[in-house]
Design an enzyme around this catalytic site. Structure first.
Site, mmCIF file in Angstrom:
data_model
loop_
_atom_site.group_PDB
_atom_site.id
_atom_site.type_symbol
_atom_site.label_atom_id
_atom_site.label_comp_id
_atom_site.label_asym_id
_atom_site.label_seq_id
_atom_site.Cartn_x
_atom_site.Cartn_y
_atom_site.Cartn_z
ATOM 1 N N TYR A 111 0.854 -1.187 0.000
ATOM 2 C CA TYR A 111 0.000 0.000 0.000
ATOM 3 C C TYR A 111 0.884 1.229 0.000
ATOM 4 O O TYR A 111 1.809 1.348 0.806
ATOM 5 C CB TYR A 111 -0.904 0.016 1.236
ATOM 6 C CG TYR A 111 -1.752 1.269 1.360
ATOM 7 C CD1 TYR A 111 -3.000 1.348 0.776
ATOM 8 C CD2 TYR A 111 -1.273 2.382 2.067
ATOM 9 C CE1 TYR A 111 -3.773 2.496 0.875
ATOM 10 C CE2 TYR A 111 -2.040 3.533 2.182
ATOM 11 C CZ TYR A 111 -3.286 3.582 1.581
ATOM 12 O OH TYR A 111 -4.045 4.717 1.690
ATOM 13 N N GLU A 199 -3.476 7.480 -4.042
ATOM 14 C CA GLU A 199 -3.415 6.180 -3.370
ATOM 15 C C GLU A 199 -3.158 5.090 -4.398
ATOM 16 O O GLU A 199 -3.882 4.994 -5.389
ATOM 17 C CB GLU A 199 -4.728 5.916 -2.636
ATOM 18 C CG GLU A 199 -4.753 4.618 -1.835
ATOM 19 C CD GLU A 199 -6.084 4.423 -1.136
ATOM 20 O OE1 GLU A 199 -6.150 4.595 0.089
ATOM 21 O OE2 GLU A 199 -7.077 4.106 -1.832
#
Length: 395
Positions: A111, A199
């Site tokens: 992530y 993101e």
């Protein structure tokens, strides 16, 4: 403003970030033949619904297809549907585009995000070795696995900071070099695009050891729209709440919530306090609505229209502090608006400030379903009580 995945990846690619080859489909009859799809070594593709929501995979919005026929079938299934995820609410969001990418043999998922921390007034780089669909659970259960790096705005993200993140993720030497380059490019995209969030989840290590951007999300700062017109030209209004979109057009700040007591307040801080008092009194706010300090009868009318479009609303609490504008003028606007929209929902109006007593008198003598109060806590309690009565009468 949020970007679709395909728009986010295109934005990152313009700044040098390597993204997978892809095909955007809006019509199954065009572009779903095998020779028109992105090259796939094993004839596998992933078909992804393009909606402004996460958790698409869990909701059936990401389909693995083997062969062009399955790609076409998956696209037919998704296009024209409404995808309901954990983030959309029961109405879901319309699927007007699907993105087709070659399948990937994923070894590990990471992530990566760049986000604006408004408390620190800094961009923060966030990374975790546990990426994928359950990143929210990772943040809650194992927060120690998440690395945060605060970026100095004077010098920007530095290579040594990116290397620290790569080492913390346990990457090998070649992957460290690739991730450092990717992070520096993503930071440049963040600044150049006036983003508030970039993101990448997941950033995947695939079978040959390379890192691949499998999904990307970008949110742009609304205040910078005037200088990001190329990006804003791709705004998909069908993904936005209709009431919130109309509120912006009328100069109102409106956010839909799940309760049944609508709020109309002048000032964001006062609006937050009003919602808190509604909850303290045992109710649930149906919205956040700030009509602004120098509000007018026209704005109040539009605000009532927005509020009354919500079928869950059982009562309305209007909380106005008359500083910039006099309370008697606000009362006059409320009365005009209530008559124009044929207001039937019980409404409590709390006025404080200049000419507040005169304003309350005007409301009491209007003959409309308006209850005037001067104390905010009492006004909140009255709104909760009236909502219960209205709900009971409807049954």
């Amino acid at each position: 403003m949020n970007l679709h995945e395909y728009q986010a990846k295109a934005m990152l690619a313009r700044h040098g970030v390597a993204v997978p080859p892809s095909k955007l489909l809006s019509d199954v009859s065009q572009g779903s033949e095998a020779d028109e799809l992105p090259e796939s070594a094993d004839d596998r593709w992933v078909v992804k619904a393009q909606v402004h929501s996460g958790a698409r995979g869990k909701a059936g919005g990401v389909i693995l297809a083997r062969g062009a026929e399955e790609v076409a079938a998956a696209a037919r299934k998704l296009l024209g549907s409404r995808l309901v995820t954990q983030q959309t609410g029961p109405a879901g969001l319309p699927v007007e585009h699907v993105l087709v990418e070659p399948g990937a043999d994923i070894r590990k998922e990471f992530y990566i995000a760049l986000a604006l921390d408004r408390t620190l007034q800094r961009v923060v780089l966030i990374a975790s070795s546990q990426g994928g669909m359950d990143i929210e659970a990772v943040a809650e259960q194992t927060p120690e696995s998440i690395r945060r790096v605060v970026v100095n705005p004077t010098v920007g993200l530095q290579a040594y900071q990116a290397r620290q993140v790569a080492f913390a993720l346990g990457l090998e030497s070649g992957q460290v070099r690739d991730l450092v380059r990717m992070l520096l490019q993503a930071y440049q995209a963040f600044i150049a695009s006036d983003a508030s969030l970039i993101e990448i989840n997941p950033l995947a290590e695939v079978a040959d050891g390379t890192l691949t951007v499998l999904d990307a999300k970008v949110s742009l700062d609304d205040n910078a729209g005037y200088r990001q017109q190329a990006l804003w030209a791709g705004r998909d209004v069908n993904q936005e709440d209709e009431a919130e979109r109309e509120a912006i057009e009328h100069g109102l700040n409106y956010v839909s919530l799940d309760g049944d007591i609508a709020c109309m307040v002048n000032g964001a801080g006062l609006a937050m306090a009003t919602m808190d008092l509604i909850k303290h009194a045992g109710g649930m706010p149906a919205n956040f609505l700030d009509v602004g300090g120098g509000t007018s009868a026209a704005k109040v009318t539009e605000a009532f229209k927005l509020i009354l479009r919500n079928p869950r609303v059982e009562a309305i609490l209007v909380n106005i502090f008359g500083g910039i504008v006099r309370c008697d003028l606000i009362a006059e606007g409320i009365i005009e608006a209530a008559r124009e929209v044929s207001l039937e929902v019980p409404t409590v109006v709390r006025l404080a400030g200049t000419n507040a007593e005169l304003g309350r008198q005007m409301l009491s003598e209007s003959g409309l379903n308006l209850t005037a109060e001067d104390d905010l806590a009492k006004a909140a309690e009255a709104a909760v009580a009236l909502a219960k009565q209205h709900r009971g009468a409807a049954k």
